[in-house]
Design an enzyme around this catalytic site. Structure first.
Site, PDB file in Angstrom:
ATOM      1  N   ASP B  56       0.881  -1.458   0.258  1.00  0.00           N
ATOM      2  CA  ASP B  56      -0.063  -0.156  -0.151  1.00  0.00           C
ATOM      3  C   ASP B  56       0.925   1.135   0.011  1.00  0.00           C
ATOM      4  O   ASP B  56       2.026   1.251  -0.572  1.00  0.00           O
ATOM      5  CB  ASP B  56      -0.850   0.013   1.221  1.00  0.00           C
ATOM      6  CG  ASP B  56      -2.399   0.740   1.043  1.00  0.00           C
ATOM      7  OD1 ASP B  56      -2.319   1.707   0.462  1.00  0.00           O
ATOM      8  OD2 ASP B  56      -3.279  -0.151   1.045  1.00  0.00           O
ATOM      9  N   HIS B  97      -3.761   4.841   4.314  1.00  0.00           N
ATOM     10  CA  HIS B  97      -4.523   3.570   3.743  1.00  0.00           C
ATOM     11  C   HIS B  97      -3.732   2.287   4.433  1.00  0.00           C
ATOM     12  O   HIS B  97      -4.358   1.460   4.808  1.00  0.00           O
ATOM     13  CB  HIS B  97      -4.575   3.721   2.318  1.00  0.00           C
ATOM     14  CG  HIS B  97      -5.556   2.783   1.678  1.00  0.00           C
ATOM     15  ND1 HIS B  97      -5.479   1.666   1.093  1.00  0.00           N
ATOM     16  CD2 HIS B  97      -7.009   2.804   1.945  1.00  0.00           C
ATOM     17  CE1 HIS B  97      -6.593   1.097   0.583  1.00  0.00           C
ATOM     18  NE2 HIS B  97      -7.464   1.862   1.246  1.00  0.00           N
ATOM     19  N   SER B 271     -11.316  -2.251   0.827  1.00  0.00           N
ATOM     20  CA  SER B 271     -10.068  -2.064   1.468  1.00  0.00           C
ATOM     21  C   SER B 271     -10.245  -2.694   2.862  1.00  0.00           C
ATOM     22  O   SER B 271      -9.137  -3.186   3.745  1.00  0.00           O
ATOM     23  CB  SER B 271      -9.637  -0.685   1.800  1.00  0.00           C
ATOM     24  OG  SER B 271      -9.028  -0.243   0.471  1.00  0.00           O
TER      25      SER B 271
END
Lengths: 84, 817
Positions: B56, B97, B271
Site C-alpha cells: 500500500d 491507507h 479495503s
C-alpha cells in the site's frame, strides 16, 4: 486523462543471467537493478534518458535492444492505480 | 453462531466494544451471522509466527498499536528504494491507507490502545509502493519482496474502478505472481489477498480488473452489517468470499489504527474486507503452516457461508456449493477455517487443460444472445493435464466492439452453472474491445470438467450506433484448472457432503436439480414395483401408511412392496411410496408412479416439453406453447412477478418489462426511446409531433431532428467536425477515418502545425515562429549549447528524424552544418 500514458526512463529486459546483465549494462552505461525475486529479469536505468515523458523514449537503450543476448525489452509505463 | 464462551476475557483496548463485526453473536447487534473470530481465538489461534505484509502507501511502524508486531523483514519502501516503509506525511493524511489496513490484521491486544487485530499476534509489515509512479516493475518488485519470509501479501488497490477501465498486471507482475505461488513459503506458495473492487456506483464489474480476476489472488468482497451489498461493491464470478465492511452513511464503519498514532472508526470500502480476510487466513496458517496456496482457496470455499448475505443471486453449482456473483461462496468463518485447516490434507497437484482456440470469427448481432459451444474431454488423453474436478475456469477472449460497455458474457458449464463473466458497463464507451482478456470464474469449483461448455455473448444496444457495425468474436479459449483425483480425503469430505444433503431440491436451480437427481439417484425407472417373494410377512410391526396391500420389509415408506398412491424413485437406488408427487414430477395414475417432468418444469401434465403448467425457479412459462424457458423468445418479454413470457407490442421485435417498452423493432420501424416508430427513408427523420417523416439537414445522412447539429451520420463527402457535418475540415484539422463511423472525423493537426495532410503528423504549414522539418514544426529558436560533439551525437543517433527529438536543437545543428 484516459489514453494518456506516462513513460519512465527505466527499462526492463530479459537475459540469461546476472553476469551478462552487468556486462551489457557496463557497455551501454546503464545501471542494473534486480526486480524483486524474479530471475533473469533486470531493470535498467540510464541517467541520460528523459526522466518522465508522455512519449515512448528512443534514447540510449537502442544499444540494449541491438544486443543479441536481449530477448525482450520494454520501457516502463506509469499505471494508474487507486486505493480501494 | 457457534460456541461463544462467555468466559472469554474482554480486552482493555478502548475501541474493542466498537468492533461490531466481532460481536455479532450478541442479540443487540444488527449482524446476524458471525465470522466466528472469537471462537478461533478460543481455540488458541491468534496468528503467531505468521507473517503478513500490506502492499500500500506505507505503514506507520511506530504506531503504538502496531509497534509490538511490526516486522521489518516484511517491509520495504519500493518508492524510496530503502527498508523504511514509513508513509509520507502530508496535510490531508493521504497516505493513511496502509496503516489502517495493517491495524485490522495485527493491532496488538490488551495494550489499552485502539483496537484488537484479527490476528493480534501475527507479524505485520508494509510495502510502500503506491506513493509514487506505479509501473510493472514496481508491482512485480512489491509482490516478490522476501517470499520465503512473508506468508500473506494483502493488497487493497487496483486499476481505476470507474466502470470503463480494463487493466491488469503487466508481464512482470504476472511473472511475480507465478514465481510467488511456485517458490514462496518454501514452495507452498505465497498467499495473495485482493480487494475485489470499489466501483459499484460506477457500474464497474470486477472481472475487468486483472488482479482480482487472477487465479493467484484471493478476491474478497464486502457485506454491510445487515448482510446487504454495499454501494461500492462490484460483482463478478472470480470473487471467492466476503467479510463484513460498511455500507450507507448510517451504517457503522470499521475501527482501526490511523496515521499519526491515532485510531479511526471511519474506515470503509473493500479495503476493509481484504485485510480482514487476511487476518482470518493468518489464523488458519497458524493452525496449519503447511497449507499450500491452493489449499487455502479450497478451505475458503469449503468453510465460507451464504447465511444472511442478502441477494437473489445465490445459486447452487453442480458440486452442491452455493455461490453468488456478489459474495462468492459467502461470509468467511474463522472458526470453521481453523478447524478444517488443522486436519487438512494437501490437495492433489494442479492440472491445467488448455482447450483449442476457436478462431472462427463470429458476428454478434445486437440484442440477440449468441452462443458458442465447445465439447471437451478435459485433456483425458494427457495424464499430466487431465482435469476431472474443477477449480478455476478461465476464458481467454478477443472481441471487437464499437462500445465495449454494451457487452455481457456468460459461461455455462457442463453441469449447467451459469457464471456471468462480464456485466454491462454503461460508462465504458471504448471501441478497443477485449484483446486476449482472461475472464475467470470460481463458480464451477468442484464440478466435473468434461462435457459441453457454452460461451454466451449478448450485445445490448444501449446507445445510438452505426447499425452496420457489429460486434465480432475473434477468438476464445477455455482453460480449465483442477485435479485429476477427488481433492478431499474422507475426513475432509464429510463436512461438504453433509452440507450437500442439507440442500433441498426446491433450493436448486432446475439444471442443478436435474444433476442432483442423478447424484442422489432419485430417478424413476420402468421396472415394476412388485413384491419380493419369501420376504412378505417377516415383519412384526405395522407398515407405513403409504404401503399397499402387499406389505413391507420395514416401517418406512421406502420399505413398501407396493404403494397405495404413487411410487417415487427407482429399484436400483431405492424408492418410496408417496401420497402425491413432489414438484418436478407428474402423477401417472395408470402406472401409479411419479414420472419426471421435462427439464425446467415445476408441474406438468406429461413428460413432453410442451406439457408444463408451471416452471421452476429461473425459468419462464410460455403460456402459448406451455413450455419453460430460461430466456423468453424474440417477440416476448419476461414478466417477473409471475415468471411468464408475454407478447410484445406488434411493432416490437423485442421488448423488456412491458409490451410497449421496445428494445428492438420489427422491419420498417425504428427505435426512439423505447417506442417503435415508422422508419423514414434516408435523409428523413420521424417528427413525433406531426407524426410524419421530415427531411434532415442536407449535411446529414441520418438525423434525430431538422437542425445541422442533429446529424447522427454525415452525408456523403461530409466530415464530422465539432458536432456538425462539414464538407471540409477547417485549417489546423485533417479528416481521419474512424472504425465505428461511416464518415470521416476532423482531427487536430500536431502541436504548432497550421495545416496538415493525411495524418496529424504530416504537417505542410507551420504556425508563426516555427519552421517545417520532416513534416514537423520545430521552433525557430536555436540552442546555445549545441557544440560540435553534441551535434555529432544528434546526427549519429538520427535524432532529427525522430518526432520526439525534432525540437531537440535540430535547427541549431542544421544551421551549424
Amino acid at each position: 486523462s484516459p489514453g494518456l500514458f506516462v513513460f519512465r526512463r527505466r527499462w526492463k529486459k530479459f537475459l540469461f543471467g546476472q553476469a551478462i546483465a552487468h556486462s551489457i549494462s557496463d557497455l551501454s552505461r546503464h545501471v542494473t537493478l534486480q526486480i524483486g525475486s524474479l530471475e533473469d529479469y533486470y531493470h535498467f536505468h540510464h541517467s541520460k534518458t528523459i526522466k518522465r515523458s508522455t512519449f515512448s523514449s528512443r534514447g540510449p537503450h537502442s544499444f540494449l535492444r541491438m544486443d543479441p543476448k536481449v530477448k525482450w525489452l520494454q520501457q516502463q509505463e506509469v499505471k494508474r492505480r487507486v486505493k480501494r | 453462531h457457534v460456541r461463544s464462551n462467555q468466559q472469554f476475557p474482554s480486552f482493555n483496548d478502548p475501541l474493542w466494544s466498537n468492533m461490531w463485526y466481532m460481536h455479532c453473536g450478541e442479540r443487540v447487534r444488527h449482524c446476524r451471522s458471525e465470522m466466528n473470530i472469537l471462537s478461533a481465538w478460543q481455540r488458541g489461534y491468534t496468528g503467531k509466527n505468521v507473517v503478513v505484509t500490506i502492499l500500500d502507501d506505507g505503514i506507520e511502524k511506530n504506531h503504538p498499536d502496531l509497534i509490538q508486531n511490526y516486522d521489518g523483514r516484511a517491509s520495504y519502501d519500493v518508492n524510496g528504494d530503502d527498508d523504511d516503509p514509513t508513509p509520507r506525511y502530508d496535510a490531508s493524511n493521504e497516505n493513511k491507507h496502509g496503516t489502517r489496513c495493517a491495524g485490522e490484521v495485527a493491532a496488538s491486544a490488551n495494550n489499552s490502545y485502539c483496537i484488537v487485530g484479527i490476528a493480534y499476534n501475527a507479524n505485520i509489515g508494509g510495502i510502500r509502493m503506491l506513493d509514487g509512479d506505479v509501473t510493472d516493475v514496481v508491482e512485480a518488485k512489491s509482490l516478490g519482496i522476501r517470499p520465503e519470509h512473508i506468508d500473506i501479501y494483502s493488497a487493497s488497490w487496483g486499476p481505476d474502478d470507474d466502470g470503463k477501465t480494463v487493466d491488469g498486471p503487466g508481464v512482470l507482475a504476472k511473472q511475480a505472481f507465478e514465481t510467488g505461488i511456485k517458490k514462496g513459503r518454501e514452495g507452498k506458495g505465497s498467499i495473495f489477498v485482493w480487494a475485489s473492487g470499489n466501483g459499484g456506483k460506477e457500474g464497474d464489474y470486477c472481472s475487468c480488473d486483472g488482479y482480482t480476476n487472477s487465479i493467484y489472488t484471493i478476491s474478497i468482497s464486502s457485506a454491510t452489517e445487515t448482510g446487504k451489498k454495499p454501494w461500492y461493491l462490484e460483482e463478478c464470478a472470480s470473487t471467492l468470499a466476503t467479510t463484513y465492511s460498511s455500507g450507507a452513511f448510517y451504517d457503522r464503519k470499521i475501527v482501526t489504527t490511523d496515521l499519526r498514532h491515532r485510531c479511526t472508526d471511519g474506515h470503509t470500502g473493500t479495503s476493509v474486507s481484504a485485510p480482514m480476510a487476511t487476518g482470518i487466513l493468518a489464523l488458519a496458517l497458524e493452525a496449519n503452516p503447511s497449507l499450500t496456496w491452493r489449499d487455502v482457496q479450497h478451505l475458503i470455499i469449503k468453510t465460507s457461508r451464504p447465511a444472511h448475505m442478502q441477494t437473489t443471486d445465490w445459486r447452487t453449482n453442480g458440486a452442491g456449493r452455493r455461490v453468488s456473483h456478489l459474495f462468492g461462496f459467502g461470509l468467511k468463518d474463522a472458526d470453521a477455517l481453523v478447524v478444517e485447516a488443522k486436519k487438512w490434507k494437501t490437495v492433489p497437484s494442479q492440472h491445467v487443460c488448455i482447450g483449442s482456440s476457436d478462431k472462427r470469427h463470429t458476428s454478434i448481432p445486437a440484442d440477440q444472445p449468441v452462443q458458442m459451444a465447445t465439447k471437451t474431454n478435459a485433456c483425458a488423453d494427457h495424464a499430466d493435464q487431465h482435469v476431472v474436478y474443477l477449480e478455476h475456469v478461465v476464458v481467454r477472449v478477443s472481441i471487437l466492439h464499437p462500445y465495449r460497455g454494451d457487452l455481457k458474457i456468460n459461461l455455462i458449464s457442463p453441469s449447467g452453472t451459469n457464471s456471468q463473466l462480464l456485466g454491462k458497463r454503461l460508462h465504458d464507451n471504448s471501441n478497443e474491445g477485449f484483446k486476449n482478456w482472461e475472464f475467470m470464474t470460481v463458480h464451477c469449483w468442484g464440478e466435473t470438467a468434461e462435457g459441453e461448455w457454452t460461451l454466451e455473448i449478448f450485445d445490448s444496444l444501449t446507445r445510438i450506433r452505426n447499425p452496420h457495425l457489429q460486434a465480432k468474436l475473434k477468438e476464445w479459449t477455455l482453460i480449465l484448472y483442477g485435479t485429476a483425483e477427488y481433492p478431499y480425503n474422507m475426513v475432509n469430505s464429510h463436512h461438504s457432503r453433509s452440507r450437500m444433503l442439507e440442500i433441498t431440491a426446491s433450493e436448486l436451480e432446475p439444471s442443478k436439480a436435474a444433476f442432483y437427481h442423478n447424484q442422489m439417484e432419485i430417478v424413476e425407472d420402468e421396472d415394476e414395483y412388485t413384491a419380493v417373494p419369501g420376504r412378505h410377512g417377516s415383519l412384526t410391526g405395522p407398515c407405513h401408511t403409504e404401503c399397499g396391500d402387499q406389505g413391507c420389509d420395514g416401517p418406512d415408506a421406502n420399505q413398501c412392496l407396493n404403494c397405495v398412491h404413487f411410487s417415487l424413485g427407482s429399484a436400483k437406488t431405492g424408492r418410496k411410496c408417496v401420497s402425491s408427487c413432489p414438484s418436478g414430477f407428474f402423477e401417472d395414475n395408470t402406472a401409479r408412479k411419479c414420472r419426471k417432468c421435462y427439464k425446467g418444469c415445476e408441474t406438468c401434465m406429461g413428460r413432453n416439453p410442451n406439457q408444463c403448467t408451471a416452471c421452476r425457479r429461473g425459468f419462464y412459462h410460455h403460456q402459448e406453447t406451455n413450455t419453460c424457458m430460461t430466456l423468453c423468445p424474440a417477440g416476448y418479454y419476461s414478466e417477473e412477478s409471475h415468471k411468464h413470457c408475454l407478447k410484445c407490442h406488434q411493432r416490437c421485435k423485442k421488448c423488456v418489462g412491458e409490451p410497449d417498452k421496445c428494445t428492438v423493432c420489427k422491419d420498417r420501424f425504428s427505435l426512439v426511446g423505447d417506442s417503435c416508430i415508422p422508419e423514414c427513408s434516408p435523409g428523413m427523420y420521424f417528427n413525433m409531433e406531426a407524426m410524419r417523416c421530415e427531411g434532415c439537414h442536407p449535411s446529414c445522412q441520418t438525423c434525430a431532428g431538422p437542425g445541422r447539429e442533429e446529424c447522427i451520420q454525415c452525408a456523403k463527402d461530409f466530415h464530422l467536425h465539432e458536432g456538425r457535418c462539414v464538407p471540409a475540415c477547417s485549417e489546423g484539422f485533417y479528416p481521419e477515418e474512424v472504425y465505428s463511423l461511416p464518415h470521416k472525423v476532423c482531427r487536430r493537426c500536431e502541436y504548432n502545425c497550421a495545416s496538415c495532410e493525411g495524418s496529424g503528423k504530416n504537417c505542410i504549414k507551420c504556425q508563426e515562429g516555427f519552421s517545417l522539418l520532416s513534416g514537423s514544426c520545430v521552433t525557430n529558436h536555436t540552442c546555445h549549447n549545441a557544440d560540435e560533439t553534441f551535434c555529432e551525437m544528434v546526427k549519429s543517433n538520427k535524432l532529427c528524424e525522430r518526432k520526439l527529438f525534432i525540437q531537440f536543437c535540430c535547427r541549431a545543428c542544421l544551421l551549424a552544418g
